[in-house]
Write a protein that holds these residues in place. Structure first.
Motif, PDB file in Angstrom:
ATOM      1  N   ILE A 116       5.013   9.086  56.555  1.00 52.77           N
ATOM      2  CA  ILE A 116       5.449   7.896  57.266  1.00 52.77           C
ATOM      3  C   ILE A 116       6.575   7.280  56.474  1.00 52.77           C
ATOM      4  CG2 ILE A 116       4.744   5.646  58.155  1.00 52.77           C
ATOM      5  CD1 ILE A 116       1.893   6.739  58.227  1.00 52.77           C
ATOM      6  N   ARG A 161      -4.083   1.504  59.335  1.00 50.73           N
ATOM      7  CA  ARG A 161      -4.068   2.934  59.012  1.00 50.73           C
ATOM      8  C   ARG A 161      -5.126   3.284  57.971  1.00 50.73           C
ATOM      9  NH1 ARG A 161       0.184   5.984  60.957  1.00 50.73           N
ATOM     10  NH2 ARG A 161       1.762   4.809  62.125  1.00 50.73           N
ATOM     11  N   GLU A 215      -0.605  12.835  61.735  1.00 58.42           N
ATOM     12  CA  GLU A 215       0.724  13.340  62.096  1.00 58.42           C
ATOM     13  C   GLU A 215       1.061  13.079  63.555  1.00 58.42           C
ATOM     14  OE1 GLU A 215       0.903  17.433  61.124  1.00 58.42           O
ATOM     15  OE2 GLU A 215       1.379  17.096  59.003  1.00 58.42           O
ATOM     16  N   GLN A 216       0.039  12.992  64.395  1.00 62.70           N
ATOM     17  CA  GLN A 216       0.263  12.801  65.824  1.00 62.70           C
ATOM     18  C   GLN A 216       0.518  11.339  66.184  1.00 62.70           C
ATOM     19  OE1 GLN A 216       0.474  15.663  67.496  1.00 62.70           O
ATOM     20  NE2 GLN A 216      -0.065  16.647  65.554  1.00 62.70           N
ATOM     21  N   ILE A 217       0.324  10.443  65.224  1.00 62.97           N
ATOM     22  CA  ILE A 217       0.526   9.007  65.478  1.00 62.97           C
ATOM     23  C   ILE A 217       1.949   8.631  65.090  1.00 62.97           C
ATOM     24  CG2 ILE A 217      -0.260   6.674  64.951  1.00 62.97           C
ATOM     25  CD1 ILE A 217      -2.960   7.839  64.207  1.00 62.97           C
ATOM     26  N   PRO A 218       2.740   8.106  66.007  1.00 64.60           N
ATOM     27  CA  PRO A 218       4.129   7.755  65.675  1.00 64.60           C
ATOM     28  C   PRO A 218       4.203   6.737  64.543  1.00 64.60           C
ATOM     29  CG  PRO A 218       3.746   7.653  68.054  1.00 64.60           C
ATOM     30  CD  PRO A 218       2.402   7.809  67.410  1.00 64.60           C
ATOM     31  N   ALA A 219       5.247   6.837  63.726  1.00 66.53           N
ATOM     32  CA  ALA A 219       5.437   5.883  62.646  1.00 66.53           C
ATOM     33  C   ALA A 219       5.628   4.476  63.176  1.00 66.53           C
ATOM     34  CB  ALA A 219       6.641   6.292  61.791  1.00 66.53           C
ATOM     35  N   THR A 220       6.059   4.368  64.442  1.00 65.72           N
ATOM     36  CA  THR A 220       6.299   3.055  65.051  1.00 65.72           C
ATOM     37  C   THR A 220       5.050   2.470  65.703  1.00 65.72           C
ATOM     38  OG1 THR A 220       7.039   4.171  67.069  1.00 65.72           O
ATOM     39  CG2 THR A 220       8.738   3.538  65.474  1.00 65.72           C
ATOM     40  N   ALA A 221       3.925   3.161  65.619  1.00 66.90           N
ATOM     41  CA  ALA A 221       2.694   2.669  66.244  1.00 66.90           C
ATOM     42  C   ALA A 221       2.317   1.314  65.658  1.00 66.90           C
ATOM     43  CB  ALA A 221       1.562   3.666  66.030  1.00 66.90           C
ATOM     44  N   ASP A 244      -2.114  -0.115  68.518  1.00 62.09           N
ATOM     45  CA  ASP A 244      -2.107   1.298  68.892  1.00 62.09           C
ATOM     46  C   ASP A 244      -3.084   2.079  68.028  1.00 62.09           C
ATOM     47  OD1 ASP A 244      -0.109   0.876  70.797  1.00 62.09           O
ATOM     48  OD2 ASP A 244       1.497   1.241  69.345  1.00 62.09           O
TER      49      ASP A 244
END
Length: 204
Positions: free
Chosen positions: A3, A62, A84-90, A94
């Motif tokens: 991230i 997180r 890895e599947q979670i966007p850094a912008t979440a 979210d």
């Protein structure tokens, strides 16, 4: 996937920042593990204010997700694949949804498999072996079901415009079905195994 960056790249979220000590007290994660998770890309690096690092809601969310995944028996590599599947912008909201998505694979009570079997006269070694079978397959079921819910169920809900509350209600109803399905599958497998044994057993 690491991230990149921290909350200082999103000024609108740079509120209620915590020191490292405050973060560890809030989440129950040690300072050493916070740094380790950051080095593996599971949480963002801290927000820099001069020479000091601070942490915000994104870090808390997180870390809570990582702890929950560990509680479900996910290995570090499995946690890394999940994150890895979670966007850094979440956003923290979210990420909270991902916590909800783990609900189908959790039970409502603790079961001491080894203790219960030992109480039935089974040796500690055999009881521990049985418990490990349950734990290993439980981890596998947890990972696979969570992946299905995340990739197949949640997109349908999102496209249909369902609210987070409706998603939680669906997951609440899914939990007993999941447990019942596992019990049924186990019973069928045991019956099939017994039938196969009976066919192989010599007749007198």
């Amino acid at each position: 996937m690491a991230i990149e960056g921290g909350l200082d790249e999103r000024p609108d979220e740079a509120v209620d920042l915590l020191s490292l000590d405050e973060l560890t007290e809030r989440t129950g994660v040690s300072a050493r593990n916070v740094r380790f998770y950051a080095s593996r890309g599971l949480v963002p690096p801290p927000v820099r204010r001069g020479r000091s690092g601070y942490y915000g809601p994104d870090h808390v969310a997180r870390l809570e997700l990582v702890r929950e995944l560990q509680g479900h028996g996910f290995t570090l590599s499995a946690i890394e694949r999940y994150v890895e599947q979670i966007p850094a912008t979440a956003t923290p909201s979210d990420i909270a949804r991902h916590l909800s998505l783990l609900a189908p694979v959790t039970g409502d009570r603790e079961v001491d498999v080894s203790g219960d079997l030992s109480g039935m006269g089974i040796s500690p070694e055999a009881a521990e072996a049985v418990a490990e079978v349950y734990a290993e397959h439980g981890r596998q079921v947890a990972e696979e079901l969570s992946e299905i819910v995340r990739t197949k169920v949640w997109p349908q809900f999102r496209e249909a415009g369902y609210t987070a509350e409706q998603l939680r209600e669906f997951i609440h109803r899914l939990k007993p079905l999941t447990i019942a399905g596992l019990v049924t599958a186990y019973e069928q497998a045991i019956d099939e195994s017994q039938a196969a044994y009976d066919r192989r057993a010599p007749t007198r």
